[in-house]
Write a protein that holds these residues in place. Structure first.
Motif, PDB file in Angstrom:
ATOM      1  N   LEU A 187      73.420  87.078  14.594  1.00  0.00           N
ATOM      2  CA  LEU A 187      72.254  86.669  15.159  1.00  0.00           C
ATOM      3  C   LEU A 187      71.210  86.481  14.096  1.00  0.00           C
ATOM      4  O   LEU A 187      70.269  85.610  14.460  1.00  0.00           O
ATOM      5  N   TRP A 188      71.158  87.285  12.960  1.00  0.00           N
ATOM      6  CA  TRP A 188      70.212  87.250  12.091  1.00  0.00           C
ATOM      7  C   TRP A 188      70.276  86.245  11.089  1.00  0.00           C
ATOM      8  O   TRP A 188      70.705  86.439   9.851  1.00  0.00           O
ATOM      9  N   THR A 189      70.173  85.001  11.393  1.00  0.00           N
ATOM     10  CA  THR A 189      70.018  83.756  10.303  1.00  0.00           C
ATOM     11  C   THR A 189      68.786  83.756   9.751  1.00  0.00           C
ATOM     12  O   THR A 189      67.850  84.542  10.007  1.00  0.00           O
ATOM     13  N   SER A 190      68.805  82.946   8.607  1.00  0.00           N
ATOM     14  CA  SER A 190      67.618  83.106   7.655  1.00  0.00           C
ATOM     15  C   SER A 190      66.623  82.528   8.491  1.00  0.00           C
ATOM     16  O   SER A 190      65.208  82.858   8.446  1.00  0.00           O
ATOM     17  N   ALA A 191      66.371  81.590   9.403  1.00  0.00           N
ATOM     18  CA  ALA A 191      65.482  81.028  10.237  1.00  0.00           C
ATOM     19  C   ALA A 191      64.944  82.199  11.199  1.00  0.00           C
ATOM     20  O   ALA A 191      63.691  82.376  11.391  1.00  0.00           O
ATOM     21  N   ARG A 192      65.774  83.055  11.669  1.00  0.00           N
ATOM     22  CA  ARG A 192      65.336  84.238  12.795  1.00  0.00           C
ATOM     23  C   ARG A 192      64.511  85.157  11.726  1.00  0.00           C
ATOM     24  O   ARG A 192      63.528  85.686  12.324  1.00  0.00           O
ATOM     25  N   VAL A 193      65.055  85.402  10.533  1.00  0.00           N
ATOM     26  CA  VAL A 193      64.291  86.426   9.830  1.00  0.00           C
ATOM     27  C   VAL A 193      62.911  85.675   9.317  1.00  0.00           C
ATOM     28  O   VAL A 193      62.058  86.370   9.439  1.00  0.00           O
ATOM     29  N   GLU A 194      62.747  84.574   9.080  1.00  0.00           N
ATOM     30  CA  GLU A 194      61.604  84.059   8.812  1.00  0.00           C
ATOM     31  C   GLU A 194      60.548  84.158   9.897  1.00  0.00           C
ATOM     32  O   GLU A 194      59.560  84.258   9.773  1.00  0.00           O
ATOM     33  N   GLU A 195      61.078  83.820  11.181  1.00  0.00           N
ATOM     34  CA  GLU A 195      60.380  83.911  12.420  1.00  0.00           C
ATOM     35  C   GLU A 195      59.835  85.449  12.590  1.00  0.00           C
ATOM     36  O   GLU A 195      58.713  85.574  13.061  1.00  0.00           O
ATOM     37  N   ALA A 196      60.610  86.313  12.574  1.00  0.00           N
ATOM     38  CA  ALA A 196      60.337  87.561  12.456  1.00  0.00           C
ATOM     39  C   ALA A 196      59.283  88.017  11.530  1.00  0.00           C
ATOM     40  O   ALA A 196      58.370  88.694  11.901  1.00  0.00           O
ATOM     41  N   LEU A 197      59.354  87.560  10.251  1.00  0.00           N
ATOM     42  CA  LEU A 197      58.531  87.828   9.215  1.00  0.00           C
ATOM     43  C   LEU A 197      57.034  87.358   9.612  1.00  0.00           C
ATOM     44  O   LEU A 197      56.100  87.819   9.224  1.00  0.00           O
ATOM     45  N   ARG A 198      56.986  86.393  10.478  1.00  0.00           N
ATOM     46  CA  ARG A 198      55.748  85.738  11.074  1.00  0.00           C
ATOM     47  C   ARG A 198      55.183  86.565  12.154  1.00  0.00           C
ATOM     48  O   ARG A 198      53.881  86.308  12.502  1.00  0.00           O
ATOM     49  N   ASN A 199      56.037  87.503  12.570  1.00  0.00           N
ATOM     50  CA  ASN A 199      55.834  88.106  13.871  1.00  0.00           C
ATOM     51  C   ASN A 199      55.662  89.641  14.134  1.00  0.00           C
ATOM     52  O   ASN A 199      56.636  90.010  14.618  1.00  0.00           O
ATOM     53  N   PRO A 200      54.887  90.262  13.286  1.00  0.00           N
ATOM     54  CA  PRO A 200      55.095  91.861  12.986  1.00  0.00           C
ATOM     55  C   PRO A 200      54.753  92.278  14.803  1.00  0.00           C
ATOM     56  O   PRO A 200      54.242  91.784  15.203  1.00  0.00           O
ATOM     57  N   ALA A 201      55.344  93.622  14.629  1.00  0.00           N
ATOM     58  CA  ALA A 201      55.123  94.112  16.120  1.00  0.00           C
ATOM     59  C   ALA A 201      53.712  94.168  16.550  1.00  0.00           C
ATOM     60  O   ALA A 201      52.767  94.717  15.635  1.00  0.00           O
ATOM     61  N   LYS A 202      53.459  93.839  17.688  1.00  0.00           N
ATOM     62  CA  LYS A 202      52.051  94.021  18.204  1.00  0.00           C
ATOM     63  C   LYS A 202      51.912  95.319  18.816  1.00  0.00           C
ATOM     64  O   LYS A 202      52.670  95.876  19.309  1.00  0.00           O
ATOM     65  N   PRO A 203      50.451  95.551  18.875  1.00  0.00           N
ATOM     66  CA  PRO A 203      49.941  96.728  19.643  1.00  0.00           C
ATOM     67  C   PRO A 203      50.562  96.901  21.337  1.00  0.00           C
ATOM     68  O   PRO A 203      50.688  95.926  21.633  1.00  0.00           O
ATOM     69  N   ALA A 204      50.952  98.293  21.592  1.00  0.00           N
ATOM     70  CA  ALA A 204      51.143  98.039  23.106  1.00  0.00           C
ATOM     71  C   ALA A 204      50.009  98.527  23.766  1.00  0.00           C
ATOM     72  O   ALA A 204      48.750  98.699  23.232  1.00  0.00           O
ATOM     73  N   ALA A 205      49.770  98.097  25.011  1.00  0.00           N
ATOM     74  CA  ALA A 205      48.471  98.346  26.054  1.00  0.00           C
ATOM     75  C   ALA A 205      48.528  99.624  26.117  1.00  0.00           C
ATOM     76  O   ALA A 205      49.194 100.572  26.107  1.00  0.00           O
TER      77      ALA A 205
END
Length: 362
Positions: free
Chosen positions: A53-71
């Motif tokens: 699942l962890w293609t280079s494209a998905r890793v790059e997308e993950a790097l742009r999207n750090p975990a967000k705060p929970a409500a």
């Protein structure tokens, strides 16, 4: 002000010598189990399937999207959906790993107290920097994301410690709220995988987090990894793991090093999530006038991306131990902008002890 979750800091250059584990290992010591107070889930995919699942494209997308705060919960009172473990539940274990023959350049000596470092700096390259790594995963909606995590002493020698909001949404959604298909890269630096990567098999988080999003006492989690086909367990390859000290009603530690891979920071524009950073200082009680709030606070500018990085103390000679986890910071309720360099960890007491005890059983 509203507390926002995020990823924070790393290991202090001046205390790197203090944070080098010894060659000796020891079995974890715990009192009580706390199994009724921890939720867990096993990944439905195999090691090979997760890696695919962890293609280079998905890793790059993950790097742009750090975990967000929970409500945030509307008030500090835990709902009736979850219960707290016994207040006397505790767990501790010494660090394990390798014996460094010489301290790294710039490390402090025993006679020199380490300096306070609230403005994060890059961790110098050294064998022990691989005790912390980047944690990739998919959010419940399938979006790739990432946090930070650290190798922690465990009976299976294959466990990492991170924040609760890096494994579950913390919104009471049950199985639907779990993150999934974890990939852990110890010691990642500028996108490299110096030791390879490990996939997640089991994840554990307090019910007080998964059901109630309790940031005061329960924003922590453990992930037991699959063994690597070539390198074996995480400790086999990394050669080092933080110990831990999880006990109630303690907030003041000195000195503390905190580590992680921040993409954002307080009054910082130079963080990219690709470098392992650290802060160091003394922790204090985050809410001294509230006897029911034993979160710990450290001055550190790290933000999103470093969630799940450890707060580590030197419990004894060559014995660094986790006492907290990068969790959240203060932000303006209207603009959602961070308002100080205060970095918070949930209290690592009975909930943390219950989690590590469960992980030690796998």
């Amino acid at each position: 002000m509203r507390l926002l979750r995020f990823a924070a800091a790393t290991a202090a250059a001046s205390v790197l010598a203090l944070l080098i584990p010894t060659t000796a290992t020891a079995e974890p010591v715990a009192t009580g189990l706390g199994t009724a107070f921890v939720d867990d889930q096993k990944d439905e995919l195999s090691d090979k399937e997760i890696r695919a699942l962890w293609t280079s494209a998905r890793v790059e997308e993950a790097l742009r999207n750090p975990a967000k705060p929970a409500a945030m919960r509307p008030d500090p009172v835990r709902s009736v959906r979850s219960m707290a473990p016994p207040q006397n539940l505790a767990a501790s274990a010494p660090a394990q790993g390798f014996n460094a023959r010489t301290p790294p350049t710039g490390a402090s000596t025993a006679a020199e107290p380490p300096p306070t470092i609230p403005v994060s700096q890059e961790t110098p390259a050294a064998p022990q920097d691989k005790v912390v790594g980047k944690l990739f995963f998919f959010l419940p909606d399938g979006t790739p994301s990432h946090c930070s995590a650290a190798s922690i002493t465990s009976a299976n020698e294959n466990t990492i410690w991170t924040a609760g909001h890096c494994v579950h949404l913390g919104d009471g959604s049950g199985d639907a709220g779990w993150m999934k298909h974890f990939l852990y890269v110890p010691g990642s630096r500028n996108g490299s995988e110096p030791l390879g990567s490990w996939t997640g098999a089991h994840r554990f988080a307090p019910t007080a987090w998964t059901q109630d999003g309790d940031h005061d006492e329960a924003d922590m989690a453990a992930i037991v990894l699959n063994s690597h086909a070539n390198h074996g367990t995480l400790v086999d390859a990394v050669g080092v793991a933080f110990g831990y000290l999880f006990t109630e009603n303690r907030t003041d530690y000195a000195p503390v090093a905190t580590m992680g891979y921040p993409m954002q920071g307080y009054k910082r524009a130079d963080l990219d999530g690709m470098r392992q950073m650290y802060c160091m200082g003394n922790t204090t009680d985050a809410s001294p006038l509230n006897p029911f709030d034993d979160r710990i606070k450290l001055d550190c500018d790290m933000g999103q991306g470093s969630s799940g990085g450890p707060f580590a103390i030197q419990a004894g000679p060559n014995d660094p131990r986790i006492v907290g986890t990068n969790s959240h910071y203060d932000a303006d309720k209207d603009t959602r902008q961070r308002v100080s360099d205060d970095l918070f960890s949930s209290e690592h007491g009975s909930h943390a002890a219950a989690v590590i005890n469960m992980a030690n059983g796998v």
